[in-house]
Design an enzyme around this catalytic site. Sequence first.
Site, PDB file in Angstrom:
ATOM      1  N   HIS A  26      30.438   4.790 -44.210  1.00 47.18           N
ATOM      2  CA  HIS A  26      30.127   5.884 -43.282  1.00 47.18           C
ATOM      3  C   HIS A  26      29.822   7.170 -44.040  1.00 47.18           C
ATOM      4  O   HIS A  26      29.267   8.107 -43.481  1.00 47.18           O
ATOM      5  CB  HIS A  26      31.320   6.077 -42.346  1.00 47.18           C
ATOM      6  CG  HIS A  26      30.997   6.743 -41.040  1.00 47.18           C
ATOM      7  ND1 HIS A  26      30.002   6.314 -40.190  1.00 47.18           N
ATOM      8  CD2 HIS A  26      31.554   7.826 -40.426  1.00 47.18           C
ATOM      9  CE1 HIS A  26      29.958   7.087 -39.120  1.00 47.18           C
ATOM     10  NE2 HIS A  26      30.888   8.011 -39.236  1.00 47.18           N
ATOM     11  N   SER A  71      27.354  10.641 -37.619  1.00 48.89           N
ATOM     12  CA  SER A  71      28.338   9.978 -36.775  1.00 48.89           C
ATOM     13  C   SER A  71      28.121  10.407 -35.313  1.00 48.89           C
ATOM     14  O   SER A  71      27.041  10.201 -34.767  1.00 48.89           O
ATOM     15  CB  SER A  71      29.746  10.268 -37.272  1.00 48.89           C
ATOM     16  OG  SER A  71      30.671   9.371 -36.712  1.00 48.89           O
ATOM     17  N   ASP A 113      28.777   0.457 -43.462  1.00 53.70           N
ATOM     18  CA  ASP A 113      29.390   1.253 -42.404  1.00 53.70           C
ATOM     19  C   ASP A 113      29.724   0.327 -41.250  1.00 53.70           C
ATOM     20  O   ASP A 113      28.829  -0.089 -40.504  1.00 53.70           O
ATOM     21  CB  ASP A 113      28.437   2.357 -41.939  1.00 53.70           C
ATOM     22  CG  ASP A 113      29.080   3.275 -40.918  1.00 53.70           C
ATOM     23  OD1 ASP A 113      30.230   3.010 -40.506  1.00 53.70           O
ATOM     24  OD2 ASP A 113      28.434   4.256 -40.514  1.00 53.70           O
TER      25      ASP A 113
END
Length: 635
Positions: free
Chosen positions: A612, A494, A580
């Site tokens: 994600h 991320s 995602d």
Amino acid sequence: MKKIILILSVMLSSSLMVGQQTMTPELLWQVKRLSVMGLDQDGATIFFKVKTPNIEENDFNTKYYKMPVSGGTIVEINEDDANAKDKNISPDGTYKLFNEEVHVEAIKGKDVYKNLEESNAYIFSDLDIRHWDTWQDGSYNHVFYKPTDNENATGTDIMPKQPYHTPQRPFGGDEDYIWSPDSKDIYYVSKKLKGKEYATSTNTDIYKYNLDSKTTENITKDNKGYDTNPAFSSKGALAWLQMKTDGYEADKNDIVVLQNDVKQNLTAQWDGTVRSFLWNNDGTDVYFTAAVDGTIQLFKVNYPGKKRIAPVVKQLSKGQFDVTSIIAQKDNTLLVTRTDMNHAAEIFSFNLKDNTFKQLTNINLELYNSIDLPKVEKRTVTTTDGKEMLVWVILPPNFDASKKYPTLLYAQGGPQSPLSQFYSYRWNFQLMASQGYIVVAPNRRGMPGHGVEWNEAISKDWGGQVMDDYLSAIDEIAKEPYVDNDRLGAVGASYGGYSVFYLAGIHNNRFKSFIAHDGVFDTRSMYGTTEELFFVNHDFGGPYWDKNNKTTQKVYNEFNPITKVSNWDTPILIIQGGKDYRVPIEQGLSAYQAAQLLGIKSKLLYFPEENHWILTPQNALVWQNEFFKWLKETL
């Protein structure tokens, strides 16, 4: 598929036969996962469930248990016998709350054109087209109530025909709705905004629905940020968590109390942010958890009520662990769950008189007793601007300071999430260290637990001081004689993936390998494809076409990893989830394509059905094995 299962089974059996002494990916996916269901009506028994990964079925097996709240014998029970007190039953026992998905809008082609039932088209004319890992299809979560004495009764929708969610998506649950103490009202959390307003705002509110009049009142309309987690005290005071700033998902989270039309912010003067809270039994104090100094600890704040005294926050617990939840208060103890970097969640009691813990469950004792555990050290590093930064250093089991070890810089995501004593089933420091790597995990700028100013410093400065923080951490730890400076890597997901992409363009030959999972590669593309626009509006400062905003233009140019890709010269593994929608697939594919065309050793690990995160057992094992295979090849 059968061949994959056979291979994994052989690997698992082999590791057990030789008496594995350190954590492996296969052993990690034997770790049992505990979650608490609640206490019984009398508060004497606690119910919990334990999920164990089933690799062959690519799923989890679940068992249910009960034990006395003071600890003692744990008894396995059937799910139907887990009679935890149901918060969704009204205090007078008349009604029960529940939630269901309700179709409100015609968005799918087959809903607009009734004669085209096989159409799978979506038709949009505004934003909020997808969220987390699902597309908006015109259905919304709604809260219902129905009589407890008639299970077959049709529930009453408290939000009829409203295109809004309760529970909130993507992560809301039944904490988003509660009964009033007199059973006459339902309080619920909802973000009653549509389209672009929904995508660009965090303005959830707490609403009061009256069962007699069927009317709804917004009780937090004056606050423009998040209002969440309503809970009543035993004396009828309503508390909730509040963030003030609209669009800032990581704003300071405070405990606000409403009683007799008077609101009080109990934590306004405290330099921290609240994660979760629980009223004490007599309604005079609120217990809460918060990040502090690289951990999650227990705190208490008094509720003055009508008294003319200021609320005072007091830290109750200290230690190298995370208090991950507060379950309940029983007499002079709190029931909580706790983790550390070497241990998954277990239930503990916390004595409020002497501030000591007692462990009540130990579901992974046999596994942990069979392996050597890494050592977790707490270090302090001075940053380039003279600040003191906490850095976790995780050393391999049976560490020998006379040897040299390959070392990984771990870049945390968020970007405003704490790097505490969490136990992850993917970014597992115990596992990384057990494969022979030293892990360096800095509490760099942007993390809660070090004051609000430190937490906020990363917004609009993604490629600024925080990158110096990373390099300060790895450069300082690399001075140790046991760190092999020719075998340094950087890994993260991320925002941590963004960090890896960015460091790849500026690291000046420090690192020999990179791994980026679902990372932001191009801030412009990120703005154009991510679903929660409030996040990029706040952290990037606005859209890329705002040429008059110097801060924003710096994010889209100087702080954009794609602008430094010509400097890439180091092997990189790029991991991307197909579902995602937070950091969409274009980010990972663009980075991989760039690396390939630059002739850099690179690999793409793509999970079409994951979001994600990586949630299914077999995909998780593929992730772990590819992760360490890459490090073995490149470090």
